[in-house]
Design an enzyme around this catalytic site. Structure first.
Site, PDB file in Angstrom:
ATOM      1  N   THR A   1     -12.091 -61.511 -17.739  1.00  0.00           N
ATOM      2  CA  THR A   1     -11.666 -62.734 -17.065  1.00  0.00           C
ATOM      3  C   THR A   1     -10.194 -62.943 -17.364  1.00  0.00           C
ATOM      4  O   THR A   1      -9.754 -62.757 -18.506  1.00  0.00           O
ATOM      5  CB  THR A   1     -12.482 -63.956 -17.548  1.00  0.00           C
ATOM      6  OG1 THR A   1     -12.340 -64.090 -18.961  1.00  0.00           O
ATOM      7  CG2 THR A   1     -13.957 -63.802 -17.193  1.00  0.00           C
TER       8      THR A   1
ATOM      9  N   SER B   1       3.416 -39.102  -4.442  1.00  0.00           N
ATOM     10  CA  SER B   1       4.843 -39.312  -4.651  1.00  0.00           C
ATOM     11  C   SER B   1       5.647 -38.116  -4.171  1.00  0.00           C
ATOM     12  O   SER B   1       5.192 -36.973  -4.252  1.00  0.00           O
ATOM     13  CB  SER B   1       5.128 -39.549  -6.139  1.00  0.00           C
ATOM     14  OG  SER B   1       6.513 -39.616  -6.383  1.00  0.00           O
ATOM     15  N   SER B   2       6.836 -38.414  -3.669  1.00  0.00           N
ATOM     16  CA  SER B   2       7.757 -37.351  -3.268  1.00  0.00           C
ATOM     17  C   SER B   2       8.616 -36.875  -4.440  1.00  0.00           C
ATOM     18  O   SER B   2       9.350 -35.907  -4.312  1.00  0.00           O
ATOM     19  CB  SER B   2       8.664 -37.855  -2.141  1.00  0.00           C
ATOM     20  OG  SER B   2       9.436 -38.961  -2.608  1.00  0.00           O
TER      21      SER B   2
ATOM     22  N   ASN C   1     -10.824 -71.064  34.211  1.00  0.00           N
ATOM     23  CA  ASN C   1     -11.060 -71.913  33.054  1.00  0.00           C
ATOM     24  C   ASN C   1     -12.509 -71.958  32.586  1.00  0.00           C
ATOM     25  O   ASN C   1     -12.787 -72.486  31.512  1.00  0.00           O
ATOM     26  CB  ASN C   1     -10.562 -73.333  33.351  1.00  0.00           C
ATOM     27  CG  ASN C   1      -9.096 -73.338  33.704  1.00  0.00           C
ATOM     28  OD1 ASN C   1      -8.383 -72.363  33.481  1.00  0.00           O
ATOM     29  ND2 ASN C   1      -8.629 -74.435  34.279  1.00  0.00           N
TER      30      ASN C   1
ATOM     31  N   SER D   1     -13.705 -70.668  38.245  1.00  0.00           N
ATOM     32  CA  SER D   1     -12.308 -70.886  37.891  1.00  0.00           C
ATOM     33  C   SER D   1     -12.007 -69.989  36.696  1.00  0.00           C
ATOM     34  O   SER D   1     -12.918 -69.626  35.938  1.00  0.00           O
ATOM     35  CB  SER D   1     -12.073 -72.351  37.505  1.00  0.00           C
ATOM     36  OG  SER D   1     -10.845 -72.517  36.836  1.00  0.00           O
TER      37      SER D   1
ATOM     38  N   THR E   1      -5.330 -66.732  33.634  1.00  0.00           N
ATOM     39  CA  THR E   1      -5.461 -66.547  35.082  1.00  0.00           C
ATOM     40  C   THR E   1      -5.189 -65.104  35.488  1.00  0.00           C
ATOM     41  O   THR E   1      -5.882 -64.552  36.359  1.00  0.00           O
ATOM     42  CB  THR E   1      -4.510 -67.495  35.836  1.00  0.00           C
ATOM     43  OG1 THR E   1      -4.877 -68.848  35.538  1.00  0.00           O
ATOM     44  CG2 THR E   1      -4.573 -67.278  37.332  1.00  0.00           C
TER      45      THR E   1
ATOM     46  N   LYS F   1       1.119 -37.191  -9.181  1.00  0.00           N
ATOM     47  CA  LYS F   1       0.742 -38.595  -8.994  1.00  0.00           C
ATOM     48  C   LYS F   1      -0.132 -38.741  -7.742  1.00  0.00           C
ATOM     49  O   LYS F   1       0.184 -38.222  -6.690  1.00  0.00           O
ATOM     50  CB  LYS F   1       1.989 -39.463  -8.849  1.00  0.00           C
ATOM     51  CG  LYS F   1       1.710 -40.968  -8.901  1.00  0.00           C
ATOM     52  CD  LYS F   1       3.030 -41.740  -8.965  1.00  0.00           C
ATOM     53  CE  LYS F   1       2.799 -43.215  -9.230  1.00  0.00           C
ATOM     54  NZ  LYS F   1       2.160 -43.897  -8.107  1.00  0.00           N
TER      55      LYS F   1
END
Length: 466
Positions: free
Chosen positions: A190, A322-323, A145, A143, A104, A328
């Site tokens: 697989t 990476s830190s 709705n 409405s 509404t 990396k």
């Protein structure tokens, strides 16, 4: 001259001061005060606002054609709705997408904004509703709705059409990689174990085909279901305060405005309470997200290493990984795809629970369904763009490494079954595992097949049915 910073408006619950420059009114203000849940505002989804405006425009034209709305008021509403359709005044839709009241507040936000834009068009001040009223005129024969779910469905159709191009571009990018990698033989796997050979091109073309099927299915199902709306059903589907002539004219006008065949649902009471179409669409989006995430997982595996993993493909480095570990680089784009897809999958659960929890003739949880569907489509669009532009387009193959893995794999023994039999090939596979020799070396040592026969058996055409 002193200009007031506010205007006074009233509703069922009393009076409220509205910012003088605001195009929304008292009911919108109450919703702004009541709901601060998701930080996602109506304006976050402009296609939803456009859809609302299209529905309001169609309703106004239907009311005019049935002699219920004057020409002057129609022109004002037309002007206001067209402004919204042209992306104007969207900043006036700041209500949280998550809201009580079954939508509404959203409907009244549209009614008030359209009324006040229309009032200025007519030469009146905002809030002078005796000349153009949010409920009596803009919401005539309607409405929440029937307007709200109709607007959601239309907004979703518009959003899905916006998704189509980037999705198809991702599908095409994967297909092009299938062509580029067509002659690169690799091991299929697989259960993460060596299986039988294939080409890298076949792997990527498989990715392309599975996603192409999904976007086609989404568009097919959506066009079959979302075009059926309950407009004209008003409060619960009985059509109270709306004539049959109005309903037909509103749907005809909406079809013309949207250039889409908007049709009346076969049973308006059912359509007003049932959320099945939304659950179906959400399920399809979940299916697509599941497939997309699986592809991202495969790319992470295929690019793993680079020295100690599969390393059959290279992903473009996007940022340091990476830190603490120099050099990396992580597969951040496929990882982000996974994360986005998990959110879409989670949204499906929220939509399912919301759809199930409706009571009797209305589902009050529809705002959650709307938010999560729009969010999923928006997230999927951004995800496929990112995946294509920052990952798939730049994937390269390590062809020689792929060939070495095939040559040293036990899995190629399967191709010899028709020539040597299962017992002999099992013995050779066991010997290869125990000695570390290649399959080909053992066959040559035992003179089981000629070199010409082996070349034919292990040709790319025979191995990969290429």
């Amino acid at each position: 001259m002193f200009m007031s910073q506010h205007r006074l408006e009233s509703d069922l619950l009393g009076q409220k001061q509205i910012p003088a420059q605001a195009y929304y009114g008292v009911q919108t203000l109450r919703a702004l005060e009541n709901f601060n849940l998701s930080s996602t505002k109506l304006s976050h989804f402009p296609l939803f606002i456009k859809a609302l405006a299209m529905v309001k425009l169609a309703c106004a034209e239907a009311n005019h054609s049935t002699d219920k709305l004057s020409s002057e008021k129609l022109k004002a509403i037309q002007f206001a709705c067209n402004e919204l359709i042209q992306d104007q005044y969207h900043d006036q839709f700041q209500i949280d997408m998550l809201q009580g009241g079954a939508g509404t507040s959203t409907n009244m936000n549209a009614n008030e904004v359209i009324a006040n834009i229309g009032l200025e068009f007519l030469g009146y001040a905002k809030g002078e509703y005796k000349y153009l009223h949010p409920n009596n005129d803009v919401n005539m024969s309607q409405s929440t709705n029937d307007v709200y779910p109709t607007s959601i469905k239309l907004g979703l159709l518009l959003s899905l059409e916006k998704l189509t191009q980037p999705f198809n571009e991702l599908v095409e990018s994967l297909a092009q990689k299938g062509i580029e990698f067509a002659n690169i033989v690799k091991m299929g796997r697989t259960q993460l174990q060596d299986a039988v050979p294939m080409t890298l091109g076949q792997e990527f073309s498989g990715f392309s085909v599975t996603l192409k099927k999904d976007i086609e299915k989404i568009l097919d199902i959506s066009s079959e279901t979302l075009c059926y709306v309950n407009l004209g059903g008003t409060a619960i589907g009985t059509g109270i305060n709306a004539s049959e002539q109005y309903k037909k004219k509103a749907l005809s006008a909406l079809s013309e405005i949207t250039c889409r065949p908007m049709m009346s649902a076969p049973h308006l009471i059912e359509a007003s309470s049932d959320m099945g179409d939304f659950v179906l669409l959400s399920g399809l989006l979940k299916r697509t997200a599941t497939k997309l995430s699986k592809i991202a997982n495969d790319l992470r595996l295929l690019s793993s290493g680079p020295r100690t993993g599969m390393h059959e493909i290279n992903l473009e480095p996007r940022q340091p990984g990476s830190s603490i570990m120099p050099g990396k680089v992580n597969p951040v784009i496929p990882e982000a795809v996974n994360i986005a897809c998990y959110q879409i999958i989670a949204n499906d659960l929220a939509i399912t629970l919301a759809a199930e929890s409706g009571q009797l003739q209305l589902n009050a949880m529809e705002p959650l369904i709307a938010l999560k569907l729009f969010e999923s489509i928006d997230l999927l669009e951004k995800t496929v763009k990112m995946f294509k532009n920052y990952c798939i387009d730049s994937v390269t193959a390590n062809a020689s490494h792929c060939k070495n893995l095939v040559d040293n794999s036990i899995g190629i023994i399967t191709a010899l079954n028709p020539y040597l039999g299962y017992e002999t090939t099992t013995r050779i596979a066991k010997a290869a595992n125990e000695t570390g020799k290649s399959i080909l070396a053992i066959i040559e040592d035992e003179k089981l097949l000629s070199k010409q026969s082996l070349d034919d058996i292990f040709s790319i055409k025979n191995l990969a049915n290429f």
